[in-house]
Design an enzyme around this catalytic site. Sequence first.
Site, PDB file in Angstrom:
ATOM      1  N   GLU A 509     -16.504  -6.424  11.175  1.00  0.00           N
ATOM      2  CA  GLU A 509     -15.046  -6.326  11.246  1.00  0.00           C
ATOM      3  C   GLU A 509     -14.714  -4.960  11.838  1.00  0.00           C
ATOM      4  O   GLU A 509     -14.468  -4.835  13.016  1.00  0.00           O
ATOM      5  CB  GLU A 509     -14.445  -6.481   9.854  1.00  0.00           C
ATOM      6  N   GLU A 515      -6.437 -10.456   8.795  1.00  0.00           N
ATOM      7  CA  GLU A 515      -5.891 -10.393   7.439  1.00  0.00           C
ATOM      8  C   GLU A 515      -4.600  -9.564   7.389  1.00  0.00           C
ATOM      9  O   GLU A 515      -3.722  -9.822   6.559  1.00  0.00           O
ATOM     10  CB  GLU A 515      -6.927  -9.810   6.484  1.00  0.00           C
TER      11      GLU A 515
END
Length: 712
Positions: A509, A515
């Site tokens: 990530e 998110e």
Amino acid sequence: MNPNYKKKALRFITAFLVLLSPLLVTSQTITSPDKNFSLQFELKENGRPYYSLTYKDKPVIKSSKLGIEVKDAPSFMDGFTISKSAQLTSDTSWEPVMGEEKTIRNHYNELEVTLAQSQNNNRIIKLRFRLFNDGLGFRYEFPKQADLNYFVIKEEHTEFNLAGNHKIFWIPGDYDTNEYAYTTSKIAEIPALQKKATIEINAQQPISKPSVQTPSMMKSDNGLYINIHEAALINYPAMQLEVDASSFKFKSHLVPDAVGNKGYMQTDTQTPWRTIVVSDKATDILASKLILNLNEPTKYKDVSWIKPVKYIGVWWEYFVAGKSTWAYGKENNVKLGQDFSKLTPNGKHGATNERVIHYIDFAAKNGFDAVLVEGWNVGWEDWIGNWKEEVFDFVTPYPDFDVAKLRDYAASKGVKIIMHHETSGSATNYERRLDRAFQFMKDNNYGAVKTGYVGQIIPRGEHHDGQWMVNHYINVAERAADYKIMVNSHEAVRPTGLHRTYPNWFAQESARGTEFEAMGGLNPDHTTILPFTRLMGGPMDFTPGIFQTDLTYYNTGGNQHVNTTLAKQLAYYVTMYSPLQMAADIPENYDRFPDAFQFIKDVAVDWDNTYVLEAEPGDYVTIARKAKGKNEWFVGSVTDENSRTANLKFDYLPKGKKYIATIYADGKDASWNGKQQSYVVSTMKVDSKTTLKQFMAPGGGFAISIKEVPAK
């Protein structure tokens, strides 16, 4: 004078000059194979090393200092003479296990300079420069020698003296997070914008001085695109860049450890490569493989178990305002070893047998390889914010998650389950339990793990991007390989091309990902910047594919929405490279848009060739790719908050053949802050001579699937 005497004297003087030449020579120059780059190395005042770099006769890096400051010992800063230098040319090719290209050319000219310090018993270091057709890599090397065994780095003093007040796409320097939103400004404006750019993140330690993180992407007023990063970050802290805004100069700033030291070194050793990728075309920056080429080939003997993965997961539903939770119980004070079956169920636990079986069925029906399940294991009730060391044991499931039952059910459907190891930043606890956790995975048919490092690091005082944690991430990858497990790390140090050396560390990530669309949203230009910054170092698990863009759909209050169009979510599968790609939305939402979902089912995740068609950092990116081993091509294009028309060519297609292109495009009324789900699907015949003008809505994009016309 006797002619013979003249000849003898000339030979003597020549020989004497050859012997003295290391002391007399104070500069060296090399060019790139295509002659566009020129590097000059020289010793200046008091034997201090400097370098400079030009591209097509334009200055990229003006004369800049080099050096390593050492604690409680003489430093590698000055007092040098050139004792030896050597040049070579290398031109080879290699094949990555997975990647954007089937074959990568590694072509460079190299300069190796050996520097000696006479005041320190002729202690030596080496500076190695590799000049490619796309830029420069250089590093410091410390050979084993009588007077140099162990030393502690106080700071690295590598300078990048830029030639102007460039436009820069940056996030603030920080020891613990790279999940900031990007700021676009001039270099001179960075100090004034630093406070505003340093938004609150769960675990962070911003650098007090004006600074930025790498990869740092810039554009000069005279049309040069410049990217500064590093390659092969091993046994060394990550490099941040201090900013001298008045002179447009960057200086390396290494992440410290708990006692303020930067690195513990034992010869024979070296630093990571410092990388500078340059072109007058933005597309060339994205096509560069310089960082990968500076990493070592893998030593793994067997890589047959390392494969690309397309997956879904019990994940996004945790972010859409409490639809479900990681935790099983209502309690907020739990300990490993207690009887978790006696917890009071909160009624919203997501990782239940029933829910996971639903995801497995959906994966099997739609051709996905795997299902990620977060929140399956005990400890989530008080996992964050307490700086607690023993939060998870990575082997004990909650009462409503039957490991054996779900393992066998997934196997019967031809689907793998992806393990989740959230460490809550407690790397010490994870390392103690690592072998047991990986053996548990192997016993239960898990082939990949998503690791997480949310929160402050334990050992307390260490940082996510310091030397101790850099070595931890590599240790996890190496130990995982022993069990034939692939690793997808989140909240880890940003990548530096190590997926060449450790191909099972196949995604990370390490940036602000999807998110955050549920936590305030990403700016529309965010994903037009990421390919030029974070993705320069390696694949990103960005988790695209959100179809239900209006999050008020879940009736949980608020007015949050995902700041893209639906078509742009499809484009990410091409523009955001990763051999690990998630369809991140909830299965029920894909059932509502079956024609758009078809692209996610079709798109490849491993590639033979990549063609960067159009690009401008912060504005737009258009990329085409050929699927590995197939006559199928996929195109993705994204834009910022402005609408745009892409000008596409299909000249990468084999000549003389016809293809069907299925185009997934924004509707005419679509917008990132309006009708996000407005899209149209159409088909057309294309060949290598076809051109196409394709509209993108504000904050939108498009995706294209290209397949051969079936033979009659």
